[in-house]
Scaffold this active site. Sequence first.
Site, PDB file in Angstrom:
ATOM      1  N   ASN A   1      25.706  87.923  37.177  1.00  0.00           N
ATOM      2  CA  ASN A   1      25.012  88.274  38.837  1.00  0.00           C
ATOM      3  C   ASN A   1      24.452  88.407  39.986  1.00  0.00           C
ATOM      4  OD1 ASN A   1      26.356  85.508  39.202  1.00  0.00           O
ATOM      5  ND2 ASN A   1      28.143  86.193  40.573  1.00  0.00           N
TER       6      ASN A   1
ATOM      7  N   ASP B   1      27.494  81.420  37.559  1.00  0.00           N
ATOM      8  CA  ASP B   1      28.377  79.969  37.273  1.00  0.00           C
ATOM      9  C   ASP B   1      28.387  79.650  35.500  1.00  0.00           C
ATOM     10  OD1 ASP B   1      28.870  79.822  39.827  1.00  0.00           O
ATOM     11  OD2 ASP B   1      27.482  78.357  40.511  1.00  0.00           O
TER      12      ASP B   1
ATOM     13  N   ASP C   1      36.091  86.619  38.722  1.00  0.00           N
ATOM     14  CA  ASP C   1      36.181  86.346  37.529  1.00  0.00           C
ATOM     15  C   ASP C   1      37.275  86.114  36.546  1.00  0.00           C
ATOM     16  OD1 ASP C   1      35.716  88.470  37.770  1.00  0.00           O
ATOM     17  OD2 ASP C   1      34.318  89.728  36.873  1.00  0.00           O
TER      18      ASP C   1
HETATM   19  N1  LIG Z   1      28.261  83.293  39.459  1.00  0.00           N
HETATM   20  C1  LIG Z   1      29.593  82.949  40.048  1.00  0.00           C
HETATM   21  N2  LIG Z   1      29.885  84.415  40.500  1.00  0.00           N
HETATM   22  C2  LIG Z   1      31.058  84.973  41.335  1.00  0.00           C
HETATM   23  C3  LIG Z   1      32.075  83.971  41.586  1.00  0.00           C
HETATM   24  N3  LIG Z   1      33.345  83.821  41.863  1.00  0.00           N
HETATM   25  C4  LIG Z   1      32.987  85.295  42.140  1.00  0.00           C
HETATM   26  N4  LIG Z   1      32.072  85.651  41.172  1.00  0.00           N
HETATM   27  C5  LIG Z   1      31.415  86.735  41.888  1.00  0.00           C
HETATM   28  O1  LIG Z   1      32.000  87.353  40.179  1.00  0.00           O
HETATM   29  C6  LIG Z   1      31.901  89.135  40.897  1.00  0.00           C
HETATM   30  C7  LIG Z   1      32.986  90.441  40.331  1.00  0.00           C
HETATM   31  O2  LIG Z   1      33.277  90.969  40.658  1.00  0.00           O
HETATM   32  P1  LIG Z   1      33.370  91.707  39.690  1.00  0.00           P
HETATM   33  O3  LIG Z   1      35.169  91.718  39.090  1.00  0.00           O
HETATM   34  O4  LIG Z   1      33.865  93.585  40.106  1.00  0.00           O
HETATM   35  O5  LIG Z   1      31.997  92.373  38.270  1.00  0.00           O
HETATM   36  P2  LIG Z   1      32.632  93.543  36.989  1.00  0.00           P
HETATM   37  O6  LIG Z   1      31.230  93.125  36.940  1.00  0.00           O
HETATM   38  O7  LIG Z   1      33.178  91.910  36.445  1.00  0.00           O
HETATM   39  O8  LIG Z   1      32.901  94.188  37.421  1.00  0.00           O
HETATM   40  P3  LIG Z   1      34.762  94.834  36.411  1.00  0.00           P
HETATM   41  O9  LIG Z   1      35.540  93.557  36.409  1.00  0.00           O
HETATM   42  O10 LIG Z   1      34.685  96.200  36.566  1.00  0.00           O
HETATM   43  O11 LIG Z   1      33.857  94.522  34.685  1.00  0.00           O
HETATM   44  C8  LIG Z   1      31.353  89.396  42.823  1.00  0.00           C
HETATM   45  O12 LIG Z   1      29.943  89.519  42.012  1.00  0.00           O
HETATM   46  C9  LIG Z   1      31.111  88.055  42.814  1.00  0.00           C
HETATM   47  O13 LIG Z   1      30.825  87.847  43.581  1.00  0.00           O
HETATM   48  C10 LIG Z   1      31.638  82.166  41.482  1.00  0.00           C
HETATM   49  O14 LIG Z   1      32.441  81.315  41.033  1.00  0.00           O
HETATM   50  N5  LIG Z   1      30.727  81.930  40.675  1.00  0.00           N
END
Ligand SMILES: Nc1nc2c(ncn2[C@@H]2O[C@H](COP(=O)(O)OP(=O)(O)OP(=O)(O)O)[C@@H](O)[C@H]2O)c(=O)[nH]1
Length: 367
Positions: A248, A257, A283
């Site tokens: 992202n 997305d 996610d």
């Molecule tokens: N593009 C997008 N990003 C999203 C959406 N919903 C949440 N996010 C982003 O998804 C990310 C989820 O954060 P994390 O679970 O900490 O990300 P990660 O890099 O997978 O971290 P870990 O779970 O520790 O591996 C955040 O940056 C949110 O802003 C969405 O609908 N679309």
Amino acid sequence: MLWLFTAMYQLVYYSEQKDLVDRQRYDIVALGKAITNAESGQRGYLLTGHTLFLDTLERGRSETSTVMAKLDAQAQSLTLLRPGLQRIRQLVHQKFDILDQNIQVQLHAGEFSPHLSLSKDKGREVMKLIDDELLDLDRKLAHLRENFEHEIRKRMLASVVGGVLLGVVIIGVLLFSYRSTTLLLEQVLETQAVAKQASHQADHDLLTGLPNRRSVGVHLDNTYQLARHTSKQFAILFMDLDGFKLINDKYGHEVGDALLIEVANRFKKVLRQSDFLARQGGDEFILVVSNYLYRQELTQLAQRLIQLFSEPVMVLGLPLEIGVSIGIAEYPHHAKQVKQLLHVADKAMYDSKKSGKNRYSFGSETR
Ligand SMILES: Nc1nc2c(ncn2[C@@H]2O[C@H](COP(=O)(O)OP(=O)(O)OP(=O)(O)O)[C@@H](O)[C@H]2O)c(=O)[nH]1
């Protein structure tokens, strides 16, 4: 409408009047014939002396009075005939008096009596007057008939025009009501479609089209009730992507997305009909498996899910590296309530993260 009914009513009335006139004209001819028959009977008797001819005379007399009665009855509705018929009736009386007198004269005075010859002339004169009256009556009736025919033609035209207009009005009303009904139906269908869409949106995630967090709650409650009553088991697989934030941040939300959509599609590929997949938020995804016998089936499924991301995922032309950490909780083994079960699965997922990510862990039993 009223105009059409009036025209049709008058059409029937004038047709009946015309038929009446036709019958009267026929009766006028019949009257003339009946008098002539009577006269020929009288003449035959005078010439031959055969009483057979007296029968013809009497038959003519009776036919004459029958036809006269018919004409009188018809004249009730056609006053125009009355004066003429009145005169004819008098003349007919006169004619039959003369016929009778001739017979009497011959019987008493012989055939060549001067009275007889005078009476014969008088008889011819009266017959001529009768014929003239009958002709005059027929002319009047013929004229009346023409008038009625003219009125009939007018009313027929009016009825046809009225009928066509009425038809046009009826077709117009039908088309209008059909159009209104169709429009109403379209509106109802549109409203139903909007309501259906709204209800779908309330239960589904807009981005991936998967059921949303709200649906997870409903589905888990139903699954739990079923499992409780049938003494069956089910499992929750709590899945959280690894390294998603990085993508992202690096490529922007648009790519993030698109990646989420691709992830959802890949998950669907390894699921069975009875499995329930939802996007819990961000996610995070939830998978509910209710049709399995051994724990080993769950571990195999978790391995396949992790395997989905063993190679970089191509999204919008970019090779993206991600993984998935999974926490598994089973009912009734790990918890006996839905809320606790979700908590166990979530905690197990964090255990997977903590122990290096891209792996699965089973929850620990809660009591
Ligand atoms: N593009 C997008 N990003 C999203 C959406 N919903 C949440 N996010 C982003 O998804 C990310 C989820 O954060 P994390 O679970 O900490 O990300 P990660 O890099 O997978 O971290 P870990 O779970 O520790 O591996 C955040 O940056 C949110 O802003 C969405 O609908 N679309």
